[in-house]
Design an enzyme around this catalytic site. Structure first.
Site, PDB file in Angstrom:
ATOM      1  N   ASP A 161      -6.053  11.480  -3.449  1.00 54.39           N
ATOM      2  CA  ASP A 161      -6.921  11.684  -4.609  1.00 54.39           C
ATOM      3  C   ASP A 161      -7.040  13.181  -4.912  1.00 54.39           C
ATOM      4  O   ASP A 161      -6.989  13.608  -6.069  1.00 54.39           O
ATOM      5  CB  ASP A 161      -8.308  11.094  -4.326  1.00 54.39           C
ATOM      6  N   HIS A 189     -12.191   6.420  -1.169  1.00 54.76           N
ATOM      7  CA  HIS A 189     -10.842   6.342  -1.734  1.00 54.76           C
ATOM      8  C   HIS A 189     -10.770   5.077  -2.581  1.00 54.76           C
ATOM      9  O   HIS A 189     -10.384   4.012  -2.110  1.00 54.76           O
ATOM     10  CB  HIS A 189      -9.779   6.326  -0.650  1.00 54.76           C
TER      11      HIS A 189
HETATM   12  P1  NAX Z   1       3.492  -2.194   3.250  1.00 55.60           P
HETATM   13  O1  NAX Z   1       3.027  -3.570   3.034  1.00 55.60           O
HETATM   14  O2  NAX Z   1       4.815  -1.750   2.738  1.00 55.60           O
HETATM   15  O3  NAX Z   1       3.480  -1.878   4.818  1.00 55.60           O
HETATM   16  C1  NAX Z   1       2.416  -2.182   5.639  1.00 55.60           C
HETATM   17  C2  NAX Z   1       2.982  -2.493   7.001  1.00 55.60           C
HETATM   18  O4  NAX Z   1       1.885  -2.615   7.903  1.00 55.60           O
HETATM   19  C3  NAX Z   1       3.772  -3.790   7.062  1.00 55.60           C
HETATM   20  O5  NAX Z   1       5.048  -3.536   7.617  1.00 55.60           O
HETATM   21  C4  NAX Z   1       2.919  -4.690   7.966  1.00 55.60           C
HETATM   22  O6  NAX Z   1       3.709  -5.541   8.778  1.00 55.60           O
HETATM   23  C5  NAX Z   1       2.185  -3.650   8.795  1.00 55.60           C
HETATM   24  N1  NAX Z   1       0.925  -4.127   9.379  1.00 55.60           N
HETATM   25  C6  NAX Z   1       0.010  -4.965   8.841  1.00 55.60           C
HETATM   26  N2  NAX Z   1      -0.984  -5.191   9.705  1.00 55.60           N
HETATM   27  C7  NAX Z   1      -0.714  -4.470  10.803  1.00 55.60           C
HETATM   28  C8  NAX Z   1      -1.360  -4.305  12.042  1.00 55.60           C
HETATM   29  N3  NAX Z   1      -2.496  -4.962  12.331  1.00 55.60           N
HETATM   30  N4  NAX Z   1      -0.794  -3.511  12.966  1.00 55.60           N
HETATM   31  C9  NAX Z   1       0.357  -2.874  12.712  1.00 55.60           C
HETATM   32  N5  NAX Z   1       1.037  -3.003  11.544  1.00 55.60           N
HETATM   33  C10 NAX Z   1       0.506  -3.787  10.606  1.00 55.60           C
HETATM   34  O7  NAX Z   1       2.311  -1.258   2.697  1.00 55.60           O
HETATM   35  P2  NAX Z   1       2.356   0.306   2.358  1.00 55.60           P
HETATM   36  O8  NAX Z   1       2.774   0.479   0.960  1.00 55.60           O
HETATM   37  O9  NAX Z   1       3.083   1.014   3.426  1.00 55.60           O
HETATM   38  O10 NAX Z   1       0.796   0.655   2.402  1.00 55.60           O
HETATM   39  C11 NAX Z   1       0.071   0.625   3.599  1.00 55.60           C
HETATM   40  C12 NAX Z   1      -1.414   0.737   3.333  1.00 55.60           C
HETATM   41  O11 NAX Z   1      -1.734   1.982   2.726  1.00 55.60           O
HETATM   42  C13 NAX Z   1      -1.967  -0.326   2.392  1.00 55.60           C
HETATM   43  O12 NAX Z   1      -3.185  -0.799   2.925  1.00 55.60           O
HETATM   44  C14 NAX Z   1      -2.243   0.448   1.125  1.00 55.60           C
HETATM   45  O13 NAX Z   1      -3.254  -0.139   0.350  1.00 55.60           O
HETATM   46  C15 NAX Z   1      -2.659   1.773   1.677  1.00 55.60           C
HETATM   47  N6  NAX Z   1      -2.646   2.937   0.779  1.00 55.60           N
HETATM   48  C16 NAX Z   1      -3.596   3.880   0.954  1.00 55.60           C
HETATM   49  C17 NAX Z   1      -3.656   5.029   0.195  1.00 55.60           C
HETATM   50  C18 NAX Z   1      -4.713   6.058   0.424  1.00 55.60           C
HETATM   51  O14 NAX Z   1      -4.745   7.036  -0.328  1.00 55.60           O
HETATM   52  N7  NAX Z   1      -5.602   5.944   1.403  1.00 55.60           N
HETATM   53  C19 NAX Z   1      -2.689   5.242  -0.907  1.00 55.60           C
HETATM   54  C20 NAX Z   1      -1.454   4.434  -0.787  1.00 55.60           C
HETATM   55  C21 NAX Z   1      -1.620   3.046  -0.255  1.00 55.60           C
HETATM   56  O15 NAX Z   1      -1.978   2.192  -1.321  1.00 55.60           O
END
Ligand code: NAX
Length: 327
Positions: A161, A189
């Protein structure tokens, strides 16, 4: 040469993971002289573990001189062993039609387990950054599940952000992004975040005076920064990944290596600053030095800003209320 440090990354086979791991291994996060051991966590699911192996094959093929070791894990109790840094990226973000209670229940389980694991096995100085959404509340849950670790070790990512706000101001003023100082983002966020350029300067001049347009602030700037994540999804068909990974690198690098007096934004547990109740995981302006962050205190909060801060605080307290039974 320096002793390697341990860096745990969860969700390592996801899209942010793919934009993040190579930069950590190349030294962009902790310095070009700091070897790292990557401790990568994915869910036990066969496909996820296989994808993780694929990412590790590519990391090997980079032959990074600073990559001193690499491990694949499916259990946080082993993934977080002795870790010095933990980037909690994997989570279950809100999907279409998902109820709030369901979202909080799923993430409550993930971040309670991960907080407990950090509490049990991580370095006592571990620096934790939660990226996975809802990031502030997930960080709050993990912190509460780790009573033997200092509260200040738990942070949430507001840096994306912050960086989004920097680039909007650079575009508006026609000045270089690097020339903008003293910007901050308060709160959650989420689209309720309050990006605040009242104190910002460019070459010593006030950004607020330069822009001098409260209409633009309230009706263009804040909605643009707040809804940027949705705009990226709309354009790309996928959520922000490279920019999110970049923000995670910025956050950890600045925390570990310092900001030379410059302000950055971190989501950190409040100690009551600016009237934010203790423990609320809130975006604040901070400076970092010697591996510690410090809130910039004593800033005047005008009526408009107070209203914005109240709104994002109310949202966060609502989320916190939803996980009361877990903490
Ligand atoms: P993806 O769905 O591409 O990847 C997430 C990965 O996490 C998957 O491979 C899944 O198997 C794994 N996973 C799920 N639960 C898990 C657990 N308990 N232990 C270990 N691994 C686990 O998502 P991606 O685009 O990489 O985004 C990841 C997260 O970041 C999402 O929650 C998303 O909303 C968040 N974001 C946060 C942002 C921020 O500014 N704070 C911005 C970007 C993003 O949207």
């Amino acid at each position: 040469s320096k002793k390697p440090v341990r860096v745990a990354v969860t969700g390592a086979a996801g899209q942010i993971g793919y934009a993040l791991l190579f930069r950590i291994a190349s030294g962009e996060m902790l310095g070009k002289d700091q070897p790292v051991i990557l401790q990568l966590l994915e869910i036990p699911d066969e496909k996820a573990q296989k994808a993780l192996k694929g990412v590790m094959m590519e990391l090997e093929d980079c032959a990074f001189p600073l990559l001193a070791g690499m491990e694949a894990h499916s259990d946080p109790m082993t993934a977080f062993k002795d870790t010095d840094y933990a980037l909690l990226v994997g989570s279950r973000p809100r999907g279409p039609g998902m109820e709030r209670a369901e979202l909080l229940a799923i993430n409550g389980a993930i971040f309670t387990a991960q907080g407990k694991a950090l509490n049990a096995v991580a370095s006592r100085n571990v620096k934790v950054l939660v990226v996975g959404n809802p990031a502030n509340t997930n960080a709050y849950i993990a912190m509460k599940a780790a009573p033997d670790l200092p509260r200040k070790n738990f942070t949430a990512m507001l840096r994306l952000d912050h960086n989004r706000a920097l680039s909007q101001i650079a575009a508006k003023t026609g000045k270089a992004v690097a020339s903008i100082k003293k910007l901050t983002v308060w709160g959650n966020h989420s689209p309720t975040m309050y990006a605040d350029y009242r104190f910002a300067t460019i070459d010593g001049a006030s950004v607020k005076d330069m822009i001098n347009d409260q209409e633009w602030n309230a009706n263009v700037f804040l909605p643009t920064v707040g809804k940027r994540g949705a705009a990226i999804i709309e354009a790309r068909g996928l959520s922000s990944a490279a920019s999110a990974a970049n923000a995670a690198i910025d956050h950890m690098r600045d925390w570990a290596l310092g900001t030379n007096g410059e302000w950055v934004t971190m989501g950190i547990p409040s100690n009551g600053e600016y009237g934010i109740p203790k423990d609320v995981m809130f975006g604040f302006p901070v400076t970092c030095e010697g591996g510690e962050y410090k809130i910039v205190e004593g800033l005047a909060i005008d009526a408009f800003s107070q209203e914005c801060i109240n709104k994002t605080l109310a949202e966060l307290q609502g989320e916190q209320d939803g996980v009361k039974h877990l903490v």
